[in-house]
Write an enzyme that holds these catalytic residues in place. Sequence first.
Site, mmCIF file in Angstrom:
data_model
loop_
_atom_site.group_PDB
_atom_site.id
_atom_site.type_symbol
_atom_site.label_atom_id
_atom_site.label_comp_id
_atom_site.label_asym_id
_atom_site.label_seq_id
_atom_site.Cartn_x
_atom_site.Cartn_y
_atom_site.Cartn_z
ATOM 1 C CD GLU A 28 -44.088 15.042 138.055
ATOM 2 O OE1 GLU A 28 -43.174 14.519 137.366
ATOM 3 O OE2 GLU A 28 -44.692 16.053 137.707
ATOM 4 C CD GLU A 41 -40.336 11.683 132.537
ATOM 5 O OE1 GLU A 41 -39.593 11.526 133.533
ATOM 6 O OE2 GLU A 41 -40.731 12.792 132.152
#
Length: 165
Positions: A67, A74
Amino acid sequence: MRSDLARFARGFVYAWNGIYAAIKEERNFRFHLCAALYAFVAAYWAGLSAVETALIALCVAAVMAMELMNSAVERAVDKPDTTHWWTAGAAKDMAAGAVLVMAIGTIIVAACLFGPRLGVLWGVFTAHWTRPAWFFLTLILFYKFIFRSSNSTQKGEQPNGKTDS
């Protein structure tokens, strides 16, 4: 020698800053933190061995690390120029897919470890009224923690209002 040690120590500070930023700004990371707490409580209640608990810990750490990497990708490819928008989108999708693959693997491990112990877990869970009460109270608190709004208006916005781009 001393500057090497200071640089080495600074690396831990940078790593902690990254984890703190993920807690502060990444909803999915907060979700995985909360799920990890439930997993460790279940491991304790189910009486998992040290090795089984270590396997849960490795799975939790792997999902959270994935994550963090997903969030890093991102951020790195956000707002690409128009010639790279498809590549940026594909990179973000692949990073999210990596998290999903690891999460599915973790669910399979959890099913293998907790499945045979569901009766024990249910017995421990219902043994005292405070346990279901604790569970529902933490669900509410975790919901607020996971879906809270951050102080900044944009993810990645710096405190002075400037953006990364």
